[in-house]
Write a protein that holds these residues in place. Structure first.
Motif, short mmCIF file in Angstrom:
data_model
loop_
_atom_site.label_atom_id
_atom_site.label_comp_id
_atom_site.label_asym_id
_atom_site.label_seq_id
_atom_site.Cartn_x
_atom_site.Cartn_y
_atom_site.Cartn_z
N THR A 1 3.92 11.62 1.15
CA THR A 1 4.28 12.99 0.61
C THR A 1 5.43 13.60 1.19
N LYS A 2 5.53 13.10 2.57
CA LYS A 2 6.76 13.70 3.39
C LYS A 2 7.87 12.82 3.17
N MET A 3 8.18 12.16 2.29
CA MET A 3 9.14 11.18 2.11
C MET A 3 10.28 11.72 1.10
N GLY A 4 10.18 13.11 0.90
CA GLY A 4 11.39 13.54 0.21
C GLY A 4 11.20 12.97 -1.23
N HIS A 5 12.24 12.78 -1.84
CA HIS A 5 12.43 12.67 -3.43
C HIS A 5 11.97 10.95 -3.80
N GLN A 6 11.91 10.22 -2.64
CA GLN A 6 11.74 8.65 -2.87
C GLN A 6 10.40 8.37 -3.78
N PRO A 7 9.25 9.06 -3.67
CA PRO A 7 8.21 8.79 -4.36
C PRO A 7 8.65 9.02 -5.81
N VAL A 8 9.46 9.97 -6.04
CA VAL A 8 9.73 10.25 -7.50
C VAL A 8 10.58 9.15 -7.89
N THR A 9 11.62 8.34 -7.47
CA THR A 9 12.30 7.46 -7.66
C THR A 9 11.45 6.23 -7.84
N THR A 10 10.28 6.10 -7.22
CA THR A 10 9.30 4.80 -7.34
C THR A 10 8.43 4.95 -8.51
N ALA A 11 8.20 6.52 -8.86
CA ALA A 11 7.32 6.58 -9.98
C ALA A 11 8.29 6.53 -11.41
N SER B 1 0.65 -1.12 -0.16
CA SER B 1 -0.14 -0.04 0.03
C SER B 1 0.85 1.19 0.06
N THR B 2 2.03 1.07 0.35
CA THR B 2 2.97 2.23 0.78
C THR B 2 3.49 2.65 -0.85
N VAL B 3 3.93 1.58 -1.49
CA VAL B 3 4.52 1.77 -2.80
C VAL B 3 3.53 2.32 -3.65
N VAL B 4 2.16 1.93 -3.96
CA VAL B 4 1.28 2.53 -4.76
C VAL B 4 1.02 3.99 -4.48
#
Ligand SMILES: C[S@@+](CC[C@H](N)C(=O)[O-])C[C@H]1O[C@@H](n2cnc3c(N)ncnc32)[C@H](O)[C@@H]1O
Length: 297
Positions: free
Chosen positions: A71-81, A23-26
């Motif tokens: 949304t508070k994880m910095g750039h990590q969601p960008v790397t995942t996307a 659920s975190t990754v999506v």
């Protein structure tokens, strides 16, 4: 070969359960794909105004509190996307290739929305989708889809693919081992013991006549903290303090491919993709130690 770190073995957080990562990754992919998000996070924005990909299903199945947290994880969601965009492009290239695939198996599928989004691949090209995950994850996903009226368009194969007999379960669920098959193994290897990851790869190689496989991996230099790069070392320390759950990485993809008789179609770092996708001209150094690849038998 897949390896576990020799010098520094990161200690997973107590009670860590890989099933909880789905659920975190999506949510990370959903947040990180938007230009307004990555523009704020990157160091040197290149100019991409479009999202990294489009997905109408993600917002229907994401838990709002998880979205708020990522949304508070910095750039990590960008790397995942970025990695999600790569997996999508790799699949669409294979579908358009001269030897198109007829099956897609998603190992550790979590909340991957691919089969539900691509019903047209099944209708127009006869591609069958299989999602492999633990029963609890697939059960929760099926409930979410049902509540939203989403057709899953996949055979769900509930199995612990490390502890149980993956091949038998795939057979029981109708997988054809003679048909050209693409396997997506995204966001999984780093959480497995190296010998378990290698056993899975051996099983695939022994049983499928023709297959391609896309997966992401962490470089061993990161897990062994031997990059010699102060920015990466600082990130490693932060990860360790937070209880890093990654335990397995890849030292040399070429050696791994050779060991399993596979051919590398491509192999790219997240840093390279950040530039290629016009997201960041100066990606954080850790992105040089996280890669995505596609191999074929
Ligand atoms: C980090 S999530 C990634 C989900 C999805 N592939 C993605 O990238 O969005 C890892 C998923 O793999 C599943 N998984 C990990 N090890 C597994 C195993 N041994 N058997 C079945 N599923 C597993 C977890 O339950 C979880 O849903």
């Amino acid at each position: 070969m897949f390896s576990i770190p020799k010098t520094v073995r990161p200690e997973p957080s107590p009670g860590f359960n890989v099933a909880s990562t789905a659920s975190t990754v999506v949510a990370m992919k959903h947040a990180g794909k938007e230009a307004e998000f990555f523009k704020r996070q990157v160091r040197k924005f290149v100019g991409r105004e479009k999202p990294l990909f489009k997905d109408e299903i993600m917002p229907k199945i994401i838990d709002p509190a998880t979205l708020e947290r990522v949304t508070k994880m910095g750039h990590q969601p960008v790397t995942t996307a970025i990695r999600e965009r790569y997996f999508r492009k790799a699949l669409s290239r294979l579908i358009k290739s001269s030897e198109p695939i007829t099956q897609v198996i998603i190992l550790g599928s979590g909340y991957d929305t691919l089969p539900a989004r691509k019903e047209k691949y099944t209708r127009q090209k006869g591609i069958n989708f299989y999602e492999v995950d633990q029963a609890e994850v697939l059960g929760r996903k099926a409930d979410k889809y049902q509540a939203q009226g989403i057709y899953p368009n996949a055979q769900y194969v509930a199995v612990d693919y490390v502890k149980e007999n993956l091949i038998e379960r795939l057979k029981e669920n109708g997988v054809d081992f003679d048909s050209p098959t693409h396997i997506i193994w995204e966001g999984n290897i780093m959480y497995l013991e190296a010998e378990d990851a290698e056993r899975v790869l051996s099983l695939l190689k022994e049983n499928f006549k023709h297959f391609t496989i896309s997966f992401d991996y962490v470089h061993m230099a990161f897990l062994e903290n031997t990059t010699g790069n102060t920015e990466v070392e600082a990130a490693f320390e932060r990860f360790q303090k937070a209880g890093l759950s990654w335990i397995t990485g890849v030292k040399s993809l070429a050696e791994l491919a050779q060991k399993f008789g596979l051919i590398i179609i491509d192999d790219k770092t997240s840093a390279e993709l950040a530039k290629e996708y016009e997201v960041d001209e100066d990606p954080v150094a850790t992105m040089q130690y996280y890669s995505v690849c596609t191999l074929r038998s």
